[in-house]
Design a protein around this motif. Sequence first.
Motif, PDB file in Angstrom:
ATOM      1  N   LEU A  87      -5.433   8.044  -3.595  1.00  0.00           N
ATOM      2  CA  LEU A  87      -6.610   7.280  -3.175  1.00  0.00           C
ATOM      3  C   LEU A  87      -6.907   6.155  -4.163  1.00  0.00           C
ATOM      4  O   LEU A  87      -7.170   5.021  -3.764  1.00  0.00           O
ATOM      5  CB  LEU A  87      -7.821   8.205  -3.018  1.00  0.00           C
ATOM      6  N   LYS A  88      -6.825   6.470  -5.460  1.00  0.00           N
ATOM      7  CA  LYS A  88      -7.041   5.452  -6.494  1.00  0.00           C
ATOM      8  C   LYS A  88      -6.025   4.318  -6.370  1.00  0.00           C
ATOM      9  O   LYS A  88      -6.369   3.141  -6.476  1.00  0.00           O
ATOM     10  CB  LYS A  88      -6.896   6.090  -7.877  1.00  0.00           C
ATOM     11  N   SER A  89      -4.765   4.682  -6.145  1.00  0.00           N
ATOM     12  CA  SER A  89      -3.704   3.679  -6.012  1.00  0.00           C
ATOM     13  C   SER A  89      -3.923   2.797  -4.780  1.00  0.00           C
ATOM     14  O   SER A  89      -3.723   1.582  -4.835  1.00  0.00           O
ATOM     15  CB  SER A  89      -2.339   4.354  -5.907  1.00  0.00           C
ATOM     16  N   ILE A  90      -4.318   3.414  -3.679  1.00  0.00           N
ATOM     17  CA  ILE A  90      -4.581   2.660  -2.448  1.00  0.00           C
ATOM     18  C   ILE A  90      -5.702   1.657  -2.684  1.00  0.00           C
ATOM     19  O   ILE A  90      -5.571   0.470  -2.381  1.00  0.00           O
ATOM     20  CB  ILE A  90      -4.929   3.618  -1.288  1.00  0.00           C
ATOM     21  N   ARG A  91      -6.811   2.130  -3.241  1.00  0.00           N
ATOM     22  CA  ARG A  91      -7.959   1.238  -3.494  1.00  0.00           C
ATOM     23  C   ARG A  91      -7.591   0.120  -4.470  1.00  0.00           C
ATOM     24  O   ARG A  91      -7.954  -1.036  -4.273  1.00  0.00           O
ATOM     25  CB  ARG A  91      -9.145   2.035  -4.022  1.00  0.00           C
ATOM     26  N   GLY A  92      -6.861   0.450  -5.526  1.00  0.00           N
ATOM     27  CA  GLY A  92      -6.458  -0.553  -6.512  1.00  0.00           C
ATOM     28  C   GLY A  92      -5.551  -1.605  -5.909  1.00  0.00           C
ATOM     29  O   GLY A  92      -5.698  -2.809  -6.182  1.00  0.00           O
TER      30      GLY A  92
ATOM     31  N   ILE B  71       0.857  -1.195   0.000  1.00  0.00           N
ATOM     32  CA  ILE B  71       0.000   0.000   0.000  1.00  0.00           C
ATOM     33  C   ILE B  71       0.893   1.245   0.000  1.00  0.00           C
ATOM     34  O   ILE B  71       0.642   2.204  -0.723  1.00  0.00           O
ATOM     35  CB  ILE B  71      -0.941   0.028   1.224  1.00  0.00           C
ATOM     36  N   GLU B  72       1.930   1.214   0.820  1.00  0.00           N
ATOM     37  CA  GLU B  72       2.884   2.319   0.878  1.00  0.00           C
ATOM     38  C   GLU B  72       3.566   2.493  -0.476  1.00  0.00           C
ATOM     39  O   GLU B  72       3.688   3.605  -0.989  1.00  0.00           O
ATOM     40  CB  GLU B  72       3.916   2.019   1.967  1.00  0.00           C
TER      41      GLU B  72
ATOM     42  N   ILE C 241      -5.376  -2.468  -2.699  1.00  0.00           N
ATOM     43  CA  ILE C 241      -6.176  -3.287  -1.771  1.00  0.00           C
ATOM     44  C   ILE C 241      -6.956  -4.339  -2.546  1.00  0.00           C
ATOM     45  O   ILE C 241      -6.990  -5.503  -2.159  1.00  0.00           O
ATOM     46  CB  ILE C 241      -7.109  -2.399  -0.909  1.00  0.00           C
ATOM     47  N   GLN C 242      -7.569  -3.940  -3.680  1.00  0.00           N
ATOM     48  CA  GLN C 242      -8.304  -4.910  -4.487  1.00  0.00           C
ATOM     49  C   GLN C 242      -7.397  -6.034  -4.984  1.00  0.00           C
ATOM     50  O   GLN C 242      -7.773  -7.204  -4.953  1.00  0.00           O
ATOM     51  CB  GLN C 242      -8.977  -4.220  -5.669  1.00  0.00           C
ATOM     52  N   LYS C 243      -6.209  -5.695  -5.447  1.00  0.00           N
ATOM     53  CA  LYS C 243      -5.260  -6.714  -5.926  1.00  0.00           C
ATOM     54  C   LYS C 243      -4.861  -7.657  -4.791  1.00  0.00           C
ATOM     55  O   LYS C 243      -4.802  -8.875  -4.969  1.00  0.00           O
ATOM     56  CB  LYS C 243      -3.987  -6.065  -6.467  1.00  0.00           C
ATOM     57  N   LEU C 244      -4.610  -7.106  -3.623  1.00  0.00           N
ATOM     58  CA  LEU C 244      -4.201  -7.932  -2.474  1.00  0.00           C
ATOM     59  C   LEU C 244      -5.329  -8.855  -2.024  1.00  0.00           C
ATOM     60  O   LEU C 244      -5.087  -9.974  -1.602  1.00  0.00           O
ATOM     61  CB  LEU C 244      -3.754  -7.044  -1.305  1.00  0.00           C
ATOM     62  N   MET C 245      -6.557  -8.396  -2.118  1.00  0.00           N
ATOM     63  CA  MET C 245      -7.704  -9.215  -1.708  1.00  0.00           C
ATOM     64  C   MET C 245      -7.949 -10.369  -2.653  1.00  0.00           C
ATOM     65  O   MET C 245      -8.516 -11.385  -2.263  1.00  0.00           O
ATOM     66  CB  MET C 245      -8.959  -8.344  -1.568  1.00  0.00           C
TER      67      MET C 245
END
Length: 138
Positions: A125-130, A111-112, A132-136
Amino acid sequence: MEPKTVLERGEYSCVVARGGVIVDARRGIGVKPILSIYDRHPEDLMGASVADRVIGKAAAMLLVLGGAAEIYGAVMSESAIEFLSARGVPHRFGERVPRIENRTRDGICPIEQSVLGTDDLEEGLKSIRGTIQKLMRR
């Protein structure tokens, strides 16, 4: 009550206060508690004092997006410190670290990593959300 004091008790990983009153306190790992507050109760962050166990640049970006007035990180990364300083956001930390590590401590937190190339809040914000989705999906 100061959020740092509540954080240090160890019950919560993120504590938000406004006017000396705790308005939100959450348990969780990574940026999830901050992102959850930002998504569900953004008004809680506006003008608030926030204390979190770990503040990296991603968390700092979310808190600036939410309008936090001051930030305390028990651990804070150099990139978060630089980001907050550049924006004039008051911040304090217990421990300054070069970077936020991933959970296995063999590299930087994904995330960092996702926000290191930008200072743009919306892009962050877009990068954080993207990320998180990849990690999930793993």
